[in-house]
Enzyme design. Structure first.
Site, PDB file in Angstrom:
ATOM      1  CD1 TRP A  74      -1.089   0.998   3.342  1.00 24.47           C
ATOM      2  CD2 TRP A  74      -0.300  -1.180   3.150  1.00 24.47           C
ATOM      3  NE1 TRP A  74      -0.836   0.498   4.686  1.00 24.47           N
ATOM      4  CE2 TRP A  74      -0.498  -0.658   4.736  1.00 24.47           C
ATOM      5  CE3 TRP A  74      -0.029  -2.544   2.942  1.00 24.47           C
ATOM      6  CZ2 TRP A  74       0.169  -1.480   5.738  1.00 24.47           C
ATOM      7  CZ3 TRP A  74       0.486  -3.240   4.319  1.00 24.47           C
ATOM      8  CH2 TRP A  74       0.476  -2.740   5.259  1.00 24.47           C
ATOM      9  CG  ASP A  75       0.458   4.590   2.871  1.00 22.28           C
ATOM     10  OD1 ASP A  75      -0.756   3.743   2.414  1.00 22.28           O
ATOM     11  OD2 ASP A  75       0.452   5.176   3.655  1.00 22.28           O
ATOM     12  CB  SER A 152       3.404   6.419   5.462  1.00 21.41           C
ATOM     13  OG  SER A 152       2.896   5.295   4.869  1.00 21.41           O
ATOM     14  NE  ARG A 235      -1.761   7.897  10.120  1.00 20.82           N
ATOM     15  CZ  ARG A 235      -3.047   7.868  10.943  1.00 20.82           C
ATOM     16  NH1 ARG A 235      -3.044   7.283  12.147  1.00 20.82           N
ATOM     17  NH2 ARG A 235      -3.991   7.755  10.423  1.00 20.82           N
ATOM     18  CD  GLU A 328      -4.388   9.097   6.492  1.00 15.52           C
ATOM     19  OE1 GLU A 328      -4.086   8.404   7.843  1.00 15.52           O
ATOM     20  OE2 GLU A 328      -5.185   8.368   5.811  1.00 15.52           O
TER      21      GLU A 328
END
Ligand code: FRU
Length: 481
Positions: A74-75, A152, A235, A328
């Protein structure tokens, strides 16, 4: 654009730049984000896309390829320098992804609790449509990182073959929660980095020698702590240089407004309505709707030393109080427009994190101003730059539980990251019920003056190669190991 009857006008934003160290925080207001629904078509057949194709990601086919059979992906981010250039290192393109084991007995939605940073490489002159990314494994040795789960960040090539991997050190305390997915003891989160070395030879790329340093933990004043809110966000560090402030290194990250959850009171500035707007909400109305629970911000920090091991918080550059709870993976993208540097702040957000009375698709949102800290103008008036195809006339849902008559592609992709040239990469989540865990086809957005448009002439009807993260700067030559 002409105002939509029944909707308020967006907030006026000057785009004026302020000193990065000053305490001006730009507001993504309710008046701004209301423009999403103002631009949404109320007459589409249920389950169609209600937003303009200019801000909608083209449909991903259901038979998308699996990038790797052993890990969900994913990310994702590229090896970059401090100016967001994507670097080819000795002839190899290198990308970093959150990965989780596909065969460990937990499901795709439990990936967050089991996330590690992995990496892939492929020859810089590979054919992106045919040549697969080679999986290099985890970047850090087991148990070496700060925290027990790696979320991330960003990776910068430093002097010679040194790399700094900035990451989110997440620590879960409840193993049952890790395997069941949520509900247990709140995790700790800090922003950390690891300085190590990249090596390349004819077989590919490896990393070693990582030295981990904890950099930042939320202060509870500007950035919310776990004690203040078990569901806090702290984050996704992204570091960069600003040509307007040479010699300094900055970091943007995802945060929430400091203070105990539920105690925030929405303010007139969070609403942002123009005086006398007949379609404005009152502050009392908004507060009694519970919209004060959503308090996302984009944080800013500055490095205090050249080694980037010491950082100080600066006030957030953007807040979304009473609008949305998560902004995000923020990034700063600087584009020269008519001889002037324009600063684009991109950040991803979800349907389910919007505050009461607000609605928008999963996707990437953008804001433009004259500096890192400025009175940011939301792109396309609303902030939405690229969303998944969604019928915003139907209620908001989450990827785990889509309703049958909603657009089957409302959660097709997430974690969009804007690369040089306006190429937007993301990962596939849920395409008509087919779960992803692989990189999406890259799409292209063209933008200027805060207005963007999906380039439907790029690739096939707007869909480029899957996992297309090209490099634009070569370091270390090619084939000279
Ligand atoms: C975005 C995100 C990031 C976080 C990661 C955890 O997709 O929520 O904010 O680092 O996923 O899996």
């Amino acid at each position: 654009p002409a105002p939509t009857p029944g909707f308020p006008l967006p907030t006026e934003h000057t785009q004026e730049a302020f000193d990065p160290a000053s305490d001006f925080t730009s507001k993504w207001t309710r008046a701004d984000a209301k423009q999403i629904m103002a631009q949404s078509d109320p007459t589409v057949a249920p389950g169609e896309n209600s937003m303009s194709p200019d801000v909608t990601m083209p449909e991903i086919p259901e038979d998308f390829p699996t990038m790797n059979e052993d890990v969900w992906v994913w990310d994702t981010w590229s090896l970059t320098d401090e100016n967001a250039n994507q670097i080819s290192y000795k002839g190899w393109d290198v990308i970093f992804s959150l990965v989780a084991d596909r065969h460990a007995g937990y499901g795709f939605d439990q990936r967050h609790w089991n996330a590690r940073i992995g990496y892939f490489f492929r020859k810089t002159n590979a054919d992106p449509a045919k040549d697969k990314w080679n999986y290099g494994g985890h970047v850090f040795a087991d148990g070496a990182s700060i925290g027990n789960t790696e979320w991330s960040g960003s990776t910068r090539l430093m002097q010679g073959n040194h790399v700094n991997v900035f990451y989110t050190a997440t620590t879960f305390y409840d193993i049952a929660e890790r395997n069941a997915g949520g509900g247990g003891i709140a995790p700790d989160a800090s922003i950390a980095k690891a300085l190590g070395k990249i090596h390349a030879d004819e077989n590919g790329v490896t990393f070693d020698g990582f030295d981990h340093t904890n950099l930042l933990e939320p202060d509870g004043e500007m950035y919310q702590t776990k004690e203040q809110n078990p569901g806090f966000a702290f984050r996704d560090p992204y570091t960069f240089a600003d040509p307007a402030h040479p010699g300094k290194t900055f970091m943007v990250f995802e945060g929430n407004t400091g203070g105990t959850r539920g105690e925030y009171e929405c303010k007139p500035e969070d609403l942002g309505y123009r005086p006398g707007d007949a379609n404005a909400e009152s502050v009392d109305e908004v507060n009694s709707s519970g919209a004060y629970y959503q308090t996302a911000n984009v944080g800013l920090a500055v490095a205090d030393n050249k080694d980037l091991t010491k950082w100080s918080f600066l006030p957030p550059i953007l807040s979304a109080n009473c609008v949305n709870d998560q902004t995000e993976r923020p990034q700063i993208f600087i584009q020269n427009e008519g001889g002037k540097n324009k600063y684009y702040l991109f950040t991803i957000s979800h349907q389910f994190t919007y505050a009461a009375g607000m609605r928008g698709p999963d996707g990437v949102y953008g804001f433009v101003g004259d500096g890192v800290r400025s009175d940011y103008q939301p792109m396309n008036n609303s902030g939405l730059a690229l969303g998944s195809p969604t019928d915003l006339n139907l209620p908001s849902e989450s990827p785990e539980a889509p309703t049958p008559n909603q657009n089957g592609r409302q959660f097709q992709a997430y974690s969009h990251y804007v690369q040089p040239g306006g190429l937007v990469q993301s990962f596939i989540d849920n395409v008509n019920g087919v779960r992803g865990g692989s990189l999406s086809p890259t799409v292209k957005i063209n933008f200027r003056d805060g207005i963007s448009q999906v380039d439907r002439s790029f690739g096939q009807d707007g869909l480029g190669p899957f996992g297309y993260l090209p490099t634009n700067l070569r370091v270390g030559g090619e084939g000279h190991y």
